[in-house]
Design an enzyme around this catalytic site. Structure first.
Site, mmCIF file in Angstrom:
data_model
loop_
_atom_site.group_PDB
_atom_site.id
_atom_site.type_symbol
_atom_site.label_atom_id
_atom_site.label_comp_id
_atom_site.label_asym_id
_atom_site.label_seq_id
_atom_site.Cartn_x
_atom_site.Cartn_y
_atom_site.Cartn_z
ATOM 1 N N LYS A 212 15.838 -45.802 6.143
ATOM 2 C CA LYS A 212 16.616 -45.338 7.113
ATOM 3 C C LYS A 212 16.227 -45.695 8.487
ATOM 4 C CE LYS A 212 17.042 -40.695 8.135
ATOM 5 N NZ LYS A 212 17.067 -40.375 9.288
ATOM 6 N N ASP B 140 21.319 -44.390 10.957
ATOM 7 C CA ASP B 140 21.632 -43.001 10.932
ATOM 8 C C ASP B 140 21.833 -42.406 12.405
ATOM 9 O OD1 ASP B 140 21.825 -40.234 10.717
ATOM 10 O OD2 ASP B 140 19.339 -40.054 10.265
ATOM 11 N N LYS C 70 24.766 -40.936 13.512
ATOM 12 C CA LYS C 70 25.643 -39.916 13.474
ATOM 13 C C LYS C 70 26.526 -39.773 14.857
ATOM 14 C CE LYS C 70 22.095 -36.627 11.631
ATOM 15 N NZ LYS C 70 20.840 -37.295 11.709
ATOM 16 N N LEU C 71 27.589 -41.022 14.605
ATOM 17 C CA LEU C 71 28.499 -41.035 15.853
ATOM 18 C C LEU C 71 29.579 -39.803 15.983
ATOM 19 C CD1 LEU C 71 27.140 -43.871 15.622
ATOM 20 C CD2 LEU C 71 29.308 -44.687 16.258
ATOM 21 N N ASP D 207 32.520 -39.184 18.778
ATOM 22 C CA ASP D 207 33.230 -39.327 20.118
ATOM 23 C C ASP D 207 34.678 -39.514 19.972
ATOM 24 O OD1 ASP D 207 33.661 -40.170 22.780
ATOM 25 O OD2 ASP D 207 31.639 -41.128 22.866
ATOM 26 N N THR E 126 36.430 -44.984 20.831
ATOM 27 C CA THR E 126 35.037 -45.287 21.253
ATOM 28 C C THR E 126 34.143 -45.470 19.687
ATOM 29 O OG1 THR E 126 35.399 -44.027 23.233
ATOM 30 C CG2 THR E 126 33.242 -44.580 22.311
ATOM 31 N N THR F 61 21.662 -29.206 9.013
ATOM 32 C CA THR F 61 20.894 -28.178 8.454
ATOM 33 C C THR F 61 20.120 -27.411 9.477
ATOM 34 O OG1 THR F 61 19.172 -29.974 7.725
ATOM 35 C CG2 THR F 61 20.870 -29.219 6.036
ATOM 36 N N GLY G 280 10.816 -39.028 4.140
ATOM 37 C CA GLY G 280 10.156 -39.444 5.477
ATOM 38 C C GLY G 280 8.620 -39.471 5.020
ATOM 39 N N ARG G 281 8.126 -38.233 5.869
ATOM 40 C CA ARG G 281 6.753 -37.818 5.893
ATOM 41 C C ARG G 281 6.007 -37.933 4.559
ATOM 42 N NH1 ARG G 281 8.041 -33.177 10.067
ATOM 43 N NH2 ARG G 281 9.978 -33.326 8.675
HETATM 44 O O1 C5P Z 1 10.034 -36.567 6.943
HETATM 45 P P1 C5P Z 1 11.313 -35.595 6.331
HETATM 46 O O2 C5P Z 1 11.327 -36.071 4.873
HETATM 47 O O3 C5P Z 1 11.506 -34.264 6.469
HETATM 48 O O4 C5P Z 1 12.322 -36.683 6.947
HETATM 49 C C1 C5P Z 1 13.491 -36.475 6.934
HETATM 50 C C2 C5P Z 1 14.603 -37.281 7.449
HETATM 51 O O5 C5P Z 1 15.894 -36.713 7.128
HETATM 52 C C3 C5P Z 1 14.616 -37.000 8.887
HETATM 53 O O6 C5P Z 1 14.874 -38.405 9.575
HETATM 54 C C4 C5P Z 1 15.489 -36.167 9.280
HETATM 55 O O7 C5P Z 1 15.889 -36.517 10.647
HETATM 56 C C5 C5P Z 1 16.685 -36.528 8.432
HETATM 57 N N1 C5P Z 1 17.617 -35.519 8.207
HETATM 58 C C6 C5P Z 1 17.191 -33.990 7.732
HETATM 59 N N2 C5P Z 1 18.041 -33.239 7.670
HETATM 60 C C7 C5P Z 1 19.344 -33.267 7.701
HETATM 61 C C8 C5P Z 1 19.676 -34.518 8.284
HETATM 62 C C9 C5P Z 1 18.918 -35.465 8.487
HETATM 63 O O8 C5P Z 1 15.934 -34.012 7.245
HETATM 64 N N3 C5P Z 1 20.325 -32.408 7.753
#
Ligand code: C5P
Length: 233
Positions: free
Chosen positions: A32, A59, A61-62, A64, A68, A119, A210-211
């Site tokens: 992503k 990702d 998130k458009l 508008d 556009t 969220t 992510g992390r």
């Molecule tokens: O590091 P982590 O696992 O928390 O990353 C989650 C990813 O998902 C991040 O890029 C965050 O911006 C995205 N995200 C989220 N919750 C949402 C929408 C997107 O954590 N409701």
């Protein structure tokens, strides 16, 4: 596309991102790319990661006016990404325009999913700032229904919402779920988390992680663990 783990590449630069992806050697995880990296590096980062053989969820998130968003989606579609998203709050007219913009001359297009309510928005903000007096779950479901009726492929949601969204809107309507953590790891700033194995049980189609992977001592092993728990038998 089947069930898969999508790695959130929340890095500030191309160098950091490629250094991370190089660790995977032969493997090509679905990644992503979010606003931070895209705004820092522009569309070239998408082209480069795509050329390396990865699937990409862009990702951005458009949200508008329909015209556009349609034009912007046409550009994103030409980048050959696999998944993009919009805010369902942009209304059905905007979501339909997004689909039109994404659809290529040969009829193919990236998957299009919608953000329902972020969220990070709680019930208080929903009622007092957005002036929506329905419950959060009702709002999420209604926005998801608008997305489905507009022809979108699914929604981004919490894994805690994946079950009721599938129940109401069918198993083929995709749920792409961030907020995933290993039981023995840190939750960071995520409040309502779920393990990869539990996300599989409740029917998430894609988990966005992510992390727990990017900050792990051994990111490849952490990714493999996610894949085994979420996709494995
Ligand atoms: O590091 P982590 O696992 O928390 O990353 C989650 C990813 O998902 C991040 O890029 C965050 O911006 C995205 N995200 C989220 N919750 C949402 C929408 C997107 O954590 N409701």
């Amino acid at each position: 596309m089947g069930k898969d783990v999508i790695i959130a590449c929340d890095f500030p630069s191309k160098e950091k991102t490629l250094e991370f992806l190089d660790k995977f050697e032969g493997e090509k995880p679905f990644v992503k790319i979010g606003m931070e990296l895209f705004y820092a590096e522009g569309p070239d980062i998408v082209r480069e990661i795509k050329a390396r053989g990865h699937k990409i969820f862009l990702d951005l998130k458009l949200h508008d006016i329909p015209n556009t968003v349609k034009s912007a989606m046409k550009v994103l579609s030409s980048l050959d990404v696999d998944m993009v998203n919009v805010h369902a709050a942009g209304t059905s007219a905007m979501m339909k325009a997004a689909l039109e913009g994404l659809t290529r001359a040969d009829g193919t297009r990236p998957k299009l999913i919608a953000v329902t309510q972020l969220t990070s928005t709680d019930d208080k903000a929903l009622h007092e700032e957005l002036l929506i007096d329905r419950l959060m779950t009702e709002t999420v479901l209604s926005y998801a229904e608008n997305a489905r009726d507009s022809g979108l492929d699914g929604v981004v949601c919490s894994p805690h919402e994946a079950g009721f969204i599938h129940k109401a809107l069918g198993k083929d309507f995709l749920t792409v779920t961030p907020g995933v953590r290993f039981a023995d790891g840190s939750n960071d700033d995520q409040k309502r988390v779920m393990t990869p194995a539990h996300a599989k049980e409740v029917g998430s189609d894609y988990i966005v992680v992510g992390r727990p992977i990017t900050q792990a001592e051994d990111p490849v092993a952490a990714y493999q663990r996610c894949v085994n728990d979420f996709v494995g038998d």
